[in-house]
Enzyme design. Structure first.
Site, PDB file in Angstrom:
ATOM      1  N   LYS A 123    -127.479  37.542  -4.732  1.00 23.37           N
ATOM      2  CA  LYS A 123    -127.439  36.603  -5.759  1.00 23.37           C
ATOM      3  C   LYS A 123    -128.196  35.674  -5.101  1.00 23.37           C
ATOM      4  CE  LYS A 123    -124.147  32.741  -7.276  1.00 23.37           C
ATOM      5  NZ  LYS A 123    -122.453  32.519  -7.418  1.00 23.37           N
ATOM      6  N   THR A 172    -114.655  33.834 -12.611  1.00 21.64           N
ATOM      7  CA  THR A 172    -114.569  33.123 -13.996  1.00 21.64           C
ATOM      8  C   THR A 172    -114.597  34.108 -15.076  1.00 21.64           C
ATOM      9  OG1 THR A 172    -117.031  32.852 -13.601  1.00 21.64           O
ATOM     10  CG2 THR A 172    -115.370  30.955 -13.176  1.00 21.64           C
ATOM     11  N   THR A 187    -118.866  36.019  -8.667  1.00 18.11           N
ATOM     12  CA  THR A 187    -120.011  36.286  -8.437  1.00 18.11           C
ATOM     13  C   THR A 187    -120.585  36.327  -7.204  1.00 18.11           C
ATOM     14  OG1 THR A 187    -120.745  34.250  -9.194  1.00 18.11           O
ATOM     15  CG2 THR A 187    -120.916  35.989 -10.782  1.00 18.11           C
ATOM     16  N   ASP A 188    -120.005  35.322  -6.292  1.00 16.37           N
ATOM     17  CA  ASP A 188    -120.351  35.019  -4.874  1.00 16.37           C
ATOM     18  C   ASP A 188    -120.458  36.177  -4.052  1.00 16.37           C
ATOM     19  OD1 ASP A 188    -120.598  32.253  -5.579  1.00 16.37           O
ATOM     20  OD2 ASP A 188    -119.036  31.629  -4.231  1.00 16.37           O
TER      21      ASP A 188
END
Ligand code: ZN
Lengths: 644, 435
Positions: free
Chosen positions: B247, B92, B169-170
């Protein structure tokens, strides 16, 4: 207040937007309660900045842009009870609260507004920080429909939307704005009308009718801030101006009147500009640095402004405008105020000083003359000064010039805020449709026939229908029915009727909840102290005929000052415990014996006197009907005993 | 019906009584195709069921209103003399949404990015490269290698220029570990950066994170770091050592945290300040840069669960897997039912290692007999390495070293800060317990 003809003459057109908080269990896009229970301590706070985003046309919302440029910081306070990660913009929104949608569809049904087939949640960019996301989520539920005013006039509904409420602003200091997250996400129903309203009175009736029908869904939240009205107002020759945030209905007529007058005054100024032979091009942005002139004055205001780091005094000369800047266009607000609002908004300055308010601010006639000289202005010209950092002062004057140019078109399209004194104030330029984007985190909701039919069951009656129902089903006369319908205790009345069943006793209950309450309030009693439970308990007594109307009045008066007592306790204290038949009989017998002479003389005609004396003692402790029956019977018995 | 009117302005009447005018927009891929999406003039989109339509006709568009395009960088910011290379891989952070189709398209030019975040220019000039645009979950060791090679090439040709890798980010933590092993003795900083809120919203964290990453990339920190929000406030970002970061939340902007370990630095984007938090930070070096960019895709990361059987391990061994990282329970245990399968794997020269699904704390396989039996069977303990880092490390070792004994020796040795030997009391989150 002006009369109807006046508004017809000026061609007043008003559209109303009613925002009503919904009393459903959960917020619109998360599982937080709409009405939080328990302790509400602020547990955490966090700070954010927002930055404008680009629409598909490459546009940036201009107000958003300026908020960002100012480097605004938003501080959010949140409590575990009232907000979660969704309000903090730390978790994606949940699917839309179907209950809120249902209430909206119910209302739509009642006003004949046609639902869309599929609900799309949109993001409306709002970058003042009141939404942590930088946008308000909103969805259009239905289109069209109308409500009817008492004179038979129809006011058309344009759209009904369901949307999330914003955070409440707690304060502002320097460049920081502080918000509380409790209100953020509370479901709102937004009902927008066409500009069919032509007088302030019609606006009030429209607002009242919509408000009433919303309440009749049984899902409208009550209390301060639960309803807000926005308006769009124009007069003939003027422009549509949005006025935001009228919280008090009583203020509505004044706001409309003032805004209409402001627009008329602006149109008058436009005419004057033309009469004076001015053109837009005559207004130019020729700054002159007059810091040297200003620093020689004795004005404390000017000195203070100049003492700010890097402050300069910039001025422009505006040809042939002398006298126009000082024209009052709203009570207590001059045309100069409009210029000042623009300078504040776009330039971030504290304000302006213009020649029509001078001498003033400690500036003498000589000072003014010196400024005129420095600017090479002539007598008929006006000037405007801004004292601030050079960049800000320039931006401020640029905005002033822009606003002056707009004066040639009359009324600029704007969003204005309603002030508590009934005037309006510039908030921002009218936003374009560029601020609407799809909410990509929430799939569309199909409005199924099941959803529609369940909504119909919630559909509120129109005011006319509701009054008829109160008369035919609840034994009220039309006047009381009308009064009850618009009263804050209407819902309580319906609750009581549901609890205890229908019957003629409800007449007394309605009288208590509305007329008695209002009468006592006028007399200065603190009727706000009476709880719902106490009213219910009194209604129970009325239902069981254990209390008279007079007794009800006594109890409520007493409760106003002793709100912690129960109805039973108060009745005990006031000696209002109902007497049994035997006791009543004994009292009446005694009265007759004491007044034997009168009874003997007047025979049955003594009834009135005996009845009066009996009620003096029995008021509130026995039903008048029972007393009168017993008085009659005892007089007859006494007389026949005498005969016999 | 839908396609012929796409992007056209239409007038529609429905059976239910709607009469509307608006523009037909394409439907997002996953939406039902029984409806048309219409954008009304007030900006709202609504859906109209196709079989509810009784009349539809194309109408003329009203004249387009004039659009004033404001540029965020209208007033030129003071330009920095430094440059930074930004490598976009997807996610994103470096994308914009196409509102009409709902599709996400990458930002392609540096000027587009600078226009959106003009403050960047005050920190560094930028150059952009977009070698791939894939979702985080589609990353494989093959992409780690590609990214590592691109970065290596950049660092060799422009050793003075820092790098920013924009990443979904995952799995950003995996890629950061991969780059930490693959690229050692850095001549310039390498920052991975992502966004937890998409760039299309005013509250997006992407600008804040990018500004922080730019500060990092123009520093003299010679390490691969993940640079993301430090808290949920827009006050400071953190630079986390690439091998220690995980994360820890599905959606919060401060999801990335260093586990069992202190972050490298606090970065204050608005103040343009970096505060170093550790003493062992490597500085950038002009010499010794090493790039070993191979990764084996025959390594698996499996989680032990109650009732698990040895079949899972047998299957992997039979499929030719050369490394198996187990997320065991507690101090590093699995049921002894698995012991035979583990022994068989080790006999077939697969490397079996143990990490803990507790995430926090270290492995210690000497405390209980189960642990000792697993050690005896040849399981390698991973100390306090994150399971994901252990997995990446084994993949990297098997990709670059042929001698299995070397692999084993390096696995249990700290190479780039992935293993630490002290865990302080404060390196554990303080959970909320009411009140
Ligand atoms: Zn919530």
């Amino acid at each position: 207040m002006e009369n109807e003809n006046y508004y017809q003459k000026i061609g007043l057109k008003v559209g109303l937007e009613v925002h009503q908080q919904l009393d459903v269990e959960r917020k619109l896009f998360c599982n937080c309660p709409v009405t939080p229970q328990g302790d509400n301590a602020i547990l955490s706070s966090f700070e954010r900045r927002l930055r404008p985003t680009r629409s598909e046309l490459g546009e940036i919302d201009i107000a958003a842009y300026f908020e960002w440029k100012r480097g605004r910081k938003y501080i959010y306070q949140s409590s575990e009870n009232t907000s979660c990660l969704v309000e903090a913009d730390e978790e994606p929104p949940h699917p839309i609260n179907i209950e809120a949608v249902r209430v909206g569809l119910a209302f739509a049904h009642s006003v004949g507004s046609t639902p869309v087939d599929e609900l799309h949640v949109m993001r409306k960019i709002v970058i003042d920080g009141s939404n942590t996301t930088g946008f308000q989520r909103t969805a259009l539920l239905s289109i069209g429909g109308s409500i009817e005013l008492s004179n038979g006039k129809k006011i058309r509904i344009s759209t009904i939307c369901v949307e999330e409420d914003s955070s409440k602003k707690l304060g502002e200091e320097d460049n920081n704005v502080i918000y509380d997250l409790e209100r953020l996400g509370v479901p709102l129903l937004e009902i927008s009308t066409q500009p069919d309203i032509n007088t302030p009175e019609e606006a009030v009736e429209t607002a009242l009718t919509i408000g009433l029908m919303l309440r009749l869904t049984g899902k409208a939240k009550r209390g301060i801030g639960s309803v807000r009205q926005d308006l769009n107002i124009s007069v003939r020759g003027g422009t549509k101006v949005e006025v935001k945030g009228v919280q008090e209905l009583e203020l509505l007529p004044l706001v409309i009147e003032n805004e209409a007058r402001r627009q008329l005054k602006l149109l008058e100024i436009k005419e004057l500009l033309l009469q004076r032979g001015l053109k837009k091009e005559d207004i130019a942005l020729n700054f002159v640095d007059i810091t040297d002139v200003l620093s020689k004055t004795d004005s404390k205001v000017v000195k203070k402004l100049l003492s700010k780091e890097n402050a300069v005094g910039l001025a422009i000369c505006v040809p042939k405008m002398r006298g126009l800047l000082g024209m009052e266009i709203q009570p207590g607000k001059r045309f100069g105020t409009e210029l000042s609002d623009y300078a504040k908004f776009w330039g971030g300055v504290k304000g302006i000083i213009h020649s029509d308010e001078l001498p003033g601010y400690g500036l003498s006639i000589n000072d003014v003359r010196a400024i005129y000289e420095k600017l090479k202005c002539s007598e008929e010209d006006a000037f405007i000064v801004i004292i601030d950092e050079e960049r800000k002062a320039r931006e401020g004057l640029r905005a002033v010039v822009d606003r002056l140019k707009m004066a040639f078109d009359g009324v600029p399209p704007e969003t204005r805020a309603a002030m508590p004194d009934g005037t309006t104030r510039f908030m921002r330029p009218l936003p374009g449709s560029a601020r609407m984007y799809p909410e990509t985190d929430i799939p569309p909701l199909v409005i199924t026939s099941e959803l529609l039919s369940s909504a119909k069951q919630l559909a509120p009656p129109t005011p006319k229908e509701a009054i008829q129902l109160l008369v035919s089903e609840y034994n009220l006369n039309e006047e009381l029915a009308k009064e009850l319908l618009f009263d804050e205790n209407y819902a309580l009345f319906m609750d009581i009727a549901k609890l205890l069943g229908k019957g003629s006793y409800l007449k007394t209950v309605a009288w208590m909840l509305v007329q008695l309450r209002k009468a006592l309030k006028r007399e200065g009693f603190q009727v706000e102290n009476i709880t719902k439970e106490q009213y219910v308990s009194l209604s129970q007594k009325i239902y069981e005929e254990k209390i008279t109307k007079e007794g009800v009045e006594e109890v409520i008066k007493y409760l106003c000052n002793n709100p912690s007592l129960s109805v039973d306790e108060v009745m005990d204290k006031l000696g209002l415990k109902p007497l049994d038949m035997e006791a009543i009989n004994a009292i009446i017998k005694k009265i007759i014996e004491e007044n034997a002479k009168i009874v003997e003389e007047k025979g049955e005609k003594a009834f009135g006197i005996i009845m009066g004396k009996a009620m003096e003692i029995l008021r509130g402790r026995a039903q008048g009907k029972i007393v009168s029956e017993l008085v009659r019977r005892n007089i007859n018995e006494y007389l026949s005993a005498k005969k016999g | 019906m839908s396609n012929e009117y796409l992007f056209k302005r239409v007038k529609i009447k429905t059976k239910t009584g709607l009469e509307i005018e608006g523009t037909v927009l394409p439907r997002y891929a996953l939406f039902s195709n029984e409806y048309l999406t219409i954008k009304l003039d007030n900006g709202y989109n609504i859906g109209i069921k196709k079989d509810n339509i009784v009349h539809i006709e194309e109408v003329e568009r009203p004249p387009k209103r004039e659009v004033v395009i404001y540029k965020l960088d209208e007033e030129a910011a003071t330009k920095s003399s430094k440059t930074t290379k930004i490598i976009l891989t997807g996610g994103t952070i470096a994308s914009k949404i196409d509102y009409e189709t709902g599709g996400v398209t990458p930002i392609l030019t540096a000027s587009e990015l600078l226009e959106a975040i003009p403050e960047l220019r005050e920190i560094t000039d930028i150059e952009l490269e977009s070698p791939m645009s894939i979702f985080s979950e589609e990353m494989t060791p093959h992409e780690w290698k590609r990214i590592a090679e691109i970065v290596a090439k950049e660092l060799l040709s422009n050793p003075d220029r820092g790098l920013i890798i924009a990443h979904g980010t995952d799995t950003m933590g995996y890629t950061s570990a991969a780059l930490s092993f693959a690229l050692q003795n850095l001549p310039s900083p390498v920052a991975l950066v992502g966004a937890q809120r998409s760039s299309d919203r005013p509250s997006s964290d992407s600008a804040f994170n990018l500004l922080a990453a730019a500060l990092y990339a123009t520093s003299n920190i010679g390490e691969v770091s993940v640079v993301m929000h430090g808290t949920i406030s827009d006050t400071y970002a953190l630079a986390h050592r690439g091998t220690r970061v995980r994360k820890m939340h599905t959606s919060r902007r401060d999801a990335f945290q260093s586990i069992n370990s202190l972050p490298i630095a606090k970065i204050l984007p608005y103040e343009k300040k970096i505060v170093l938090l550790r003493k062992d930070i490597k500085e950038t070096k002009q010499e010794g840069f090493e790039a070993k960019t191979n990764f084996s895709d025959k390594v698996a990361l499996i989680k032990f669960y109650p009732g698990m059987s040895g079949d899972v391990i047998d299957f992997l061994v039979d499929k030719g897997y050369r490394g198996i990282v187990i997320e065991g329970t507690g101090l590093g245990h699995v049921s002894l039912r698995l012991l035979n399968s583990i022994k068989r794997a080790v006999e077939q020269e697969a490397i079996v290692t143990m990490t803990s699904q507790c995430i926090f704390g270290t492995i210690n396989m000497n405390v209980y007999s189960t642990g000792r039996k697993l050690l005896e069977a040849g399981v390698l303990p991973s100390a306090d390495m994150l399971p994901e880092t252990a997995f990446v490390k084994l993949s990297w070792l098997l990709g670059n070293y042929n001698d299995i004994d070397v692999v084993k020796k390096l696995y249990v040795t700290n190479l780039v800060g992935e293993i630490e030997y002290r865990r302080t009391i404060s390196a554990f989150p303080r959970w909320y317990h009411g009140e």
